[in-house]
Each structure stands twice: as C-alpha cells, then as structure tokens.
Write a protein that holds these residues in place. Structure first.
Motif, PDB file in Angstrom:
ATOM      1  N   CYS A 229       0.846  -1.189   0.000  1.00  0.00           N
ATOM      2  CA  CYS A 229       0.000   0.000   0.000  1.00  0.00           C
ATOM      3  C   CYS A 229       0.885   1.244   0.000  1.00  0.00           C
ATOM      4  CB  CYS A 229      -0.884   0.016   1.234  1.00  0.00           C
ATOM      5  SG  CYS A 229      -2.045  -1.333   1.289  1.00  0.00           S
ATOM      6  N   THR A 230       0.478   2.242  -0.741  1.00  0.00           N
ATOM      7  CA  THR A 230       1.228   3.493  -0.788  1.00  0.00           C
ATOM      8  C   THR A 230       0.293   4.660  -0.511  1.00  0.00           C
ATOM      9  OG1 THR A 230       0.822   3.911  -3.124  1.00  0.00           O
ATOM     10  CG2 THR A 230       2.719   2.527  -2.584  1.00  0.00           C
ATOM     11  N   THR A 231       0.855   5.808  -0.343  1.00  0.00           N
ATOM     12  CA  THR A 231       0.053   7.013  -0.128  1.00  0.00           C
ATOM     13  C   THR A 231      -0.205   7.760  -1.432  1.00  0.00           C
ATOM     14  OG1 THR A 231       2.030   8.327   0.320  1.00  0.00           O
ATOM     15  CG2 THR A 231       0.920   7.323   2.212  1.00  0.00           C
ATOM     16  N   LEU A 232       0.290   7.271  -2.542  1.00  0.00           N
ATOM     17  CA  LEU A 232       0.130   7.958  -3.816  1.00  0.00           C
ATOM     18  C   LEU A 232      -1.338   8.159  -4.203  1.00  0.00           C
ATOM     19  CD1 LEU A 232       1.848   9.290  -5.949  1.00  0.00           C
ATOM     20  CD2 LEU A 232       1.905   7.142  -7.171  1.00  0.00           C
ATOM     21  N   PRO A 233      -2.226   7.148  -4.082  1.00  0.00           N
ATOM     22  CA  PRO A 233      -3.633   7.415  -4.423  1.00  0.00           C
ATOM     23  C   PRO A 233      -4.250   8.499  -3.551  1.00  0.00           C
ATOM     24  CG  PRO A 233      -3.274   5.066  -4.114  1.00  0.00           C
ATOM     25  CD  PRO A 233      -2.014   5.759  -3.749  1.00  0.00           C
ATOM     26  N   LEU A 234      -3.849   8.547  -2.301  1.00  0.00           N
ATOM     27  CA  LEU A 234      -4.370   9.574  -1.397  1.00  0.00           C
ATOM     28  C   LEU A 234      -3.921  10.960  -1.829  1.00  0.00           C
ATOM     29  CD1 LEU A 234      -6.022  10.081   1.104  1.00  0.00           C
ATOM     30  CD2 LEU A 234      -3.977   9.738   2.463  1.00  0.00           C
ATOM     31  N   LYS A 235      -2.691  11.083  -2.296  1.00  0.00           N
ATOM     32  CA  LYS A 235      -2.198  12.375  -2.790  1.00  0.00           C
ATOM     33  C   LYS A 235      -3.011  12.840  -3.993  1.00  0.00           C
ATOM     34  CE  LYS A 235       2.596  11.546  -1.464  1.00  0.00           C
ATOM     35  NZ  LYS A 235       3.942  11.334  -1.980  1.00  0.00           N
ATOM     36  N   PHE A 236      -3.339  11.910  -4.882  1.00  0.00           N
ATOM     37  CA  PHE A 236      -4.133  12.263  -6.059  1.00  0.00           C
ATOM     38  C   PHE A 236      -5.518  12.752  -5.658  1.00  0.00           C
ATOM     39  CE2 PHE A 236      -1.622   8.880  -8.548  1.00  0.00           C
ATOM     40  CZ  PHE A 236      -0.671   9.811  -8.906  1.00  0.00           C
ATOM     41  N   VAL A 237      -6.189  12.000  -4.789  1.00  0.00           N
ATOM     42  CA  VAL A 237      -7.558  12.327  -4.389  1.00  0.00           C
ATOM     43  C   VAL A 237      -7.605  13.627  -3.594  1.00  0.00           C
ATOM     44  CG1 VAL A 237      -9.499  11.521  -2.993  1.00  0.00           C
ATOM     45  CG2 VAL A 237      -8.316   9.937  -4.492  1.00  0.00           C
ATOM     46  N   MET A 238      -6.619  13.868  -2.775  1.00  0.00           N
ATOM     47  CA  MET A 238      -6.589  15.103  -1.985  1.00  0.00           C
ATOM     48  C   MET A 238      -6.444  16.332  -2.870  1.00  0.00           C
ATOM     49  SD  MET A 238      -4.349  13.975   1.319  1.00  0.00           S
ATOM     50  CE  MET A 238      -4.214  15.640   1.902  1.00  0.00           C
ATOM     51  N   ASN A 239      -5.955  16.148  -4.083  1.00  0.00           N
ATOM     52  CA  ASN A 239      -5.821  17.257  -5.026  1.00  0.00           C
ATOM     53  C   ASN A 239      -6.976  17.317  -6.011  1.00  0.00           C
ATOM     54  OD1 ASN A 239      -3.207  18.877  -4.795  1.00  0.00           O
ATOM     55  ND2 ASN A 239      -2.562  16.788  -4.360  1.00  0.00           N
ATOM     56  N   GLY A 240      -8.068  16.602  -5.733  1.00  0.00           N
ATOM     57  CA  GLY A 240      -9.265  16.722  -6.543  1.00  0.00           C
ATOM     58  C   GLY A 240      -9.424  15.729  -7.671  1.00  0.00           C
ATOM     59  N   SER A 241      -8.568  14.745  -7.752  1.00  0.00           N
ATOM     60  CA  SER A 241      -8.652  13.767  -8.832  1.00  0.00           C
ATOM     61  C   SER A 241      -9.686  12.691  -8.511  1.00  0.00           C
ATOM     62  CB  SER A 241      -7.274  13.122  -9.007  1.00  0.00           C
ATOM     63  OG  SER A 241      -7.332  12.080  -9.933  1.00  0.00           O
ATOM     64  N   LEU A 242     -10.386  12.220  -9.537  1.00  0.00           N
ATOM     65  CA  LEU A 242     -11.253  11.060  -9.388  1.00  0.00           C
ATOM     66  C   LEU A 242     -10.396   9.809  -9.505  1.00  0.00           C
ATOM     67  CD1 LEU A 242     -14.202  12.139 -11.678  1.00  0.00           C
ATOM     68  CD2 LEU A 242     -14.018  12.371  -9.201  1.00  0.00           C
ATOM     69  N   MET A 243     -10.788   8.733  -8.830  1.00  0.00           N
ATOM     70  CA  MET A 243      -9.960   7.522  -8.821  1.00  0.00           C
ATOM     71  C   MET A 243     -10.745   6.327  -9.328  1.00  0.00           C
ATOM     72  SD  MET A 243      -7.799   5.812  -5.740  1.00  0.00           S
ATOM     73  CE  MET A 243      -9.154   5.178  -4.813  1.00  0.00           C
ATOM     74  N   ILE A 244     -10.151   5.583 -10.236  1.00  0.00           N
ATOM     75  CA  ILE A 244     -10.666   4.303 -10.707  1.00  0.00           C
ATOM     76  C   ILE A 244      -9.649   3.266 -10.275  1.00  0.00           C
ATOM     77  CG2 ILE A 244     -11.210   2.903 -12.714  1.00  0.00           C
ATOM     78  CD1 ILE A 244     -11.889   5.451 -14.188  1.00  0.00           C
ATOM     79  N   GLY A 245     -10.093   2.220  -9.576  1.00  0.00           N
ATOM     80  CA  GLY A 245      -9.100   1.269  -9.104  1.00  0.00           C
ATOM     81  C   GLY A 245      -9.661  -0.064  -8.682  1.00  0.00           C
TER      82      GLY A 245
END
Length: 80
Positions: free
Chosen positions: A37-53
């Motif tokens: 697990c990494t914090t990279l998806p959290l960084k993306f979402v915190m900046n307003g990105s939608l996530m598909i995963g």
C-alpha cells in the motif's frame, strides 16, 4: 471533451508536485494482497482527482472515507 493521456516513464517522487495537481482522473490497478500500500492514491484524491481502481486496502479505505462520488472500485477484494 478532450482527454489527454500523459505517460511518465521515469516516475520520480521529487517531481510529483509538478503533475499531481493537474490530474483529473487516476487509475490504481493493483492485485489485492500482492502489492504494498502506498500514499500515492491519497495524494491524487486530496488534489481533486477522481480515482478508478481495484479493491486493494488503500483504495477501499479511501472509498469508505470519501464515498462513491470520488472513487470507482471494481473487481474482487483480497478475501475473494
């Protein structure tokens, strides 16, 4: 609507600040239980990105916290 795909062949943590704020959509496709697990998806979402995963631990935690308006998960989880 224009969709621009940018591939960064040499991902570098020190240069993340250049592109993370510009992301509108990010994909987090991992094998549940197989990758760290990494914090990279959290960084993306915190900046307003939608996530598909996929349904790995990090993505499911983000989904349970933020809800289905931000995150679209698919596939099996680790238990399945």
């Amino acid at each position: 609507m224009l969709l621009r795909l940018v591939y960064l062949p040499s991902h570098n943590n020190t240069k993340e600040y250049l592109y993370i704020p510009a992301l509108d959509l990010n994909d987090q496709l991992t094998l549940p239980g197989k990758q760290a697990c990494t914090t990279l998806p959290l960084k993306f979402v915190m900046n307003g990105s939608l996530m598909i995963g996929s349904r790995d631990a990090t993505n499911m935690r983000i989904d349970s916290t933020l809800g289905p308006n931000i995150v679209l998960l698919f596939g099996e989880d680790y238990a399945q």
